[in-house]
Write an enzyme that holds these catalytic residues in place. Structure first.
Site, PDB file in Angstrom:
ATOM      1  N   HIS A  54       0.854  -1.183   0.000  1.00 23.34           N
ATOM      2  CA  HIS A  54       0.000   0.000   0.000  1.00 23.34           C
ATOM      3  C   HIS A  54       0.897   1.242   0.000  1.00 23.34           C
ATOM      4  CE1 HIS A  54       0.402  -0.711   4.483  1.00 23.34           C
ATOM      5  NE2 HIS A  54       0.866   0.518   4.358  1.00 23.34           N
TER       6      HIS A  54
HETATM    7  P1  TYD Z   1      -1.907  -2.762   7.592  1.00 33.40           P
HETATM    8  O1  TYD Z   1      -1.348  -1.378   7.725  1.00 33.40           O
HETATM    9  O2  TYD Z   1      -2.665  -3.083   6.358  1.00 33.40           O
HETATM   10  O3  TYD Z   1      -0.730  -3.836   7.788  1.00 33.40           O
HETATM   11  P2  TYD Z   1       0.532  -4.225   6.858  1.00 33.40           P
HETATM   12  O4  TYD Z   1       0.813  -3.068   5.977  1.00 33.40           O
HETATM   13  O5  TYD Z   1       1.618  -4.519   7.823  1.00 33.40           O
HETATM   14  O6  TYD Z   1       0.202  -5.460   6.098  1.00 33.40           O
HETATM   15  O7  TYD Z   1      -2.787  -3.035   8.883  1.00 33.40           O
HETATM   16  C1  TYD Z   1      -3.291  -4.335   9.166  1.00 33.40           C
HETATM   17  C2  TYD Z   1      -4.548  -4.156   9.977  1.00 33.40           C
HETATM   18  O8  TYD Z   1      -4.259  -3.505  11.216  1.00 33.40           O
HETATM   19  C3  TYD Z   1      -5.602  -3.325   9.273  1.00 33.40           C
HETATM   20  O9  TYD Z   1      -6.876  -3.911   9.537  1.00 33.40           O
HETATM   21  C4  TYD Z   1      -5.543  -1.985   9.943  1.00 33.40           C
HETATM   22  C5  TYD Z   1      -5.035  -2.319  11.355  1.00 33.40           C
HETATM   23  N1  TYD Z   1      -4.190  -1.264  11.924  1.00 33.40           N
HETATM   24  C6  TYD Z   1      -4.680  -0.455  12.924  1.00 33.40           C
HETATM   25  O10 TYD Z   1      -5.836  -0.602  13.376  1.00 33.40           O
HETATM   26  N2  TYD Z   1      -3.882   0.517  13.446  1.00 33.40           N
HETATM   27  C7  TYD Z   1      -2.612   0.712  12.997  1.00 33.40           C
HETATM   28  O11 TYD Z   1      -1.892   1.616  13.504  1.00 33.40           O
HETATM   29  C8  TYD Z   1      -2.117  -0.122  11.936  1.00 33.40           C
HETATM   30  C9  TYD Z   1      -0.729   0.054  11.400  1.00 33.40           C
HETATM   31  C10 TYD Z   1      -2.945  -1.090  11.423  1.00 33.40           C
END
Ligand code: TYD
Length: 143
Positions: A54
């Site tokens: 992302h």
């Molecule tokens: P995401 O940022 O998509 O993880 P990665 O990039 O590591 O694969 O986040 C995964 C899940 O966690 C998503 O449902 C959003 C949640 N999340 C939060 O609630 N707060 C946060 O600070 C972060 C980073 C993620």
């Protein structure tokens, strides 16, 4: 957002070492050129899994391999860079407007992320085609 993968940088962090071990300190607007409002960490990552995939519109991040190692693919819609992180006293600063993927996690790796803003889902671009459209006005080469 007119940012490029070359705006992302590996920052050497402080390291205070004595016979009892080491400590690294990161203060916002001092050791990193942005405010620090949030910390999160990734761990228990199964072999072969990717994270990220992302971009963010406003968020600055410092990504640190607190333990183990992993690779970070950076993509600004025109150029790509791959950075390997494997030391807790170095961090990769990722500026806004960069697509990133984290992969090749070693067993037991811990990825620490220091972020400039609190969690905000509306700051994410999670679709790669949408990301390319977002960057298109700033990309020089024709696709
Ligand atoms: P995401 O940022 O998509 O993880 P990665 O990039 O590591 O694969 O986040 C995964 C899940 O966690 C998503 O449902 C959003 C949640 N999340 C939060 O609630 N707060 C946060 O600070 C972060 C980073 C993620």
């Amino acid at each position: 957002m007119h940012s490029s993968v070359y705006d992302c940088a590996i920052l050497p962090l402080s390291k205070v070492h004595n016979r009892a071990g080491s400590i690294t300190i990161v203060e916002g607007n001092k050791h990193v050129p942005f405010d620090l409002q949030r910390l999160y960490y990734l761990y228990d990552i199964p072999g072969g899994e990717d994270r990220g995939a992302h971009a963010h519109k406003e968020l600055y991040q410092l990504v640190v391999a607190a333990s183990g190692s992993f690779d970070v693919l950076l993509d600004d819609g025109e150029n790509k860079r791959i950075v390997t992180l494997n030391r807790p006293d170095y961090g990769l600063m990722i500026v806004p407007g960069i697509w990133r993927k984290l992969y090749e996690f070693s067993s037991g790796a811990v990825c620490l992320v220091l972020a400039s803003h609190k969690y905000d889902e509306s700051d994410y671009i999670r679709d790669y085609d949408q990301f390319l459209k977002y960057k298109a006005p700033f990309v020089q080469s024709k696709r």
